[in-house]
Design a protein around this motif. Structure first.
Motif, PDB file in Angstrom:
ATOM      1  N   PRO A   1       0.776  -1.307  -0.084  1.00  0.00           N
ATOM      2  CA  PRO A   1      -0.044   0.305   0.070  1.00  0.00           C
ATOM      3  C   PRO A   1       0.885   1.452   0.008  1.00  0.00           C
ATOM      4  O   PRO A   1       0.342   2.173  -0.503  1.00  0.00           O
ATOM      5  N   ARG A   2       2.138   1.173   0.396  1.00  0.00           N
ATOM      6  CA  ARG A   2       3.068   2.307   0.528  1.00  0.00           C
ATOM      7  C   ARG A   2       4.336   1.844   0.278  1.00  0.00           C
ATOM      8  O   ARG A   2       4.583   0.733   0.214  1.00  0.00           O
ATOM      9  N   ASP A   3       5.393   2.762  -0.124  1.00  0.00           N
ATOM     10  CA  ASP A   3       6.716   2.305  -0.369  1.00  0.00           C
ATOM     11  C   ASP A   3       7.259   1.988   0.865  1.00  0.00           C
ATOM     12  O   ASP A   3       6.853   2.629   2.387  1.00  0.00           O
ATOM     13  N   GLY A   4       8.106   1.102   0.939  1.00  0.00           N
ATOM     14  CA  GLY A   4       8.909   0.782   2.117  1.00  0.00           C
ATOM     15  C   GLY A   4       9.634  -0.770   2.017  1.00  0.00           C
ATOM     16  O   GLY A   4       9.968  -1.265   1.017  1.00  0.00           O
ATOM     17  N   TRP A   5      10.150  -0.958   3.190  1.00  0.00           N
ATOM     18  CA  TRP A   5      10.891  -2.415   3.372  1.00  0.00           C
ATOM     19  C   TRP A   5      10.047  -3.481   3.688  1.00  0.00           C
ATOM     20  O   TRP A   5       9.123  -3.406   4.613  1.00  0.00           O
TER      21      TRP A   5
END
Length: 317
Positions: free
Chosen positions: A198-202
């Protein structure tokens, strides 16, 4: 008993480590986003490995969707059926159907005329005592039946020529709307079988393995999101009144030469450990309040889990 040992140990450590005075200890953290399973299904694909940086929309986990594909196809068929039924009611009868109904009326009119003539002859013959009363009754019944058939044929013709009732149109429209809502719901369930970021991330972890059947509600993937981490620390009780949300604080991170500037974005109103009303005055001094200190862009490259120390303002003894 165990708490008394913990209090004594904390006092001993504080006495042996004066360099840690005016400091809140903790670690660097990022916001965690957990993606749960919505159905009991088998994992058929894990296209991204844990520890990878992923962009928004990246497919993380794919569940078996064959059963749900069938449900979507069934719902789509129901929508098409409801649309066809509504179009049929809106368009009315075809010319061929009206012509057939008109021919039916004409035929039943001829049948009625013949039945009336037969009844009239039967009455005349009965007056001449050439036939029985039963024969007259039979002729009368045939005439009445032909009359009823003609009435039914005329009503059928009127049904075709007068058009569809508004109530029937509204009912068909409601059935179409219900079918469309069911289709949207089935498509949403199908989309939920493909878990995307749902979002940029690790991508921090994938708790389930390929081929396992997951349970509804089980976490399938955990993301660490946010451009930079924050310091999650415990503020000692004696410093609680000296810090407020919005304060600028310096954060020292293990392995980073210079302290980083941060902003206190949240601090708990309740202590993290034993409730204060269960402690005496000496024990209350060792209460801790969980807090979060937001960091700037210069901390974007720092990993999560690294120990951090937040410098707190000195307070009067």
């Amino acid at each position: 008993m165990g708490f008394a040992i913990l209090v004594g140990l904390a006092g001993w450590l504080s006495g042996c480590a004066p360099a840690e005075q005016h400091v809140a200890l903790g670690t660097l953290e990022r916001e965690r986003v957990t993606l749960p399973a919505t159905v009991d299904e088998v994992i058929v694909a894990l296209p991204v490995m844990a520890g990878t940086w992923v962009g928004q929309g990246t497919v993380l986990v794919q569940l078996d969707d064959r059963q749900q594909q069938a449900q979507v196809a069934r719902a789509l068929a129901e929508v098409e059926r409801a649309e066809a039924q509504l179009d049929k009611l809106r368009n009315g009868a075809r010319p061929e159907e009206v012509a057939a109904a008109q021919a039916q009326v004409t035929g039943t009119q001829a049948t009625l005329q013949e039945a009336e003539s037969s009844y009239a002859r039967a009455r005349q013959l009965q007056r001449q005592q050439l036939i029985s009363q039963a024969d007259v009754d039979h002729a009368l019944a045939s005439r009445d039946a032909a009359s009823a058939t003609l009435t039914a044929a005329r009503e059928a013709l009127l049904t075709l020529t007068n058009g569809t009732r508004q109530e029937d149109l509204r009912m068909a429209g409601a059935e179409l709307a219900a079918a469309e809502a069911s289709l949207a719901s089935e498509r949403k369930r199908l989309a939920d079988l493909t878990l995307t970021a749902p979002r940029d991330g690790w991508l921090d972890s994938l708790p389930w393995n390929l081929g396992e059947r997951v349970r509804s509600g089980s976490p399938l993937a955990v993301l660490l999101v946010g451009e930079q981490p924050y310091a999650r620390v415990y503020v000692p009780q004696r410093y609680r009144v000296s810090v407020q949300v919005g304060d600028t604080l310096m954060v020292a991170v293990d392995g980073v030469a210079q302290p980083l500037q941060g902003r206190l974005r949240w601090i708990a109103n309740e202590p993290a450990f034993t409730p204060y009303y269960a402690l005496n005055q000496s024990e209350r001094s060792r209460l801790m309040y969980l807090a979060e200190v937001a960091l700037g862009e210069d901390a974007a490259s720092l990993p999560s889990g690294v120990p951090a120390q937040v410098q707190l303002p000195e307070v009067q003894p």
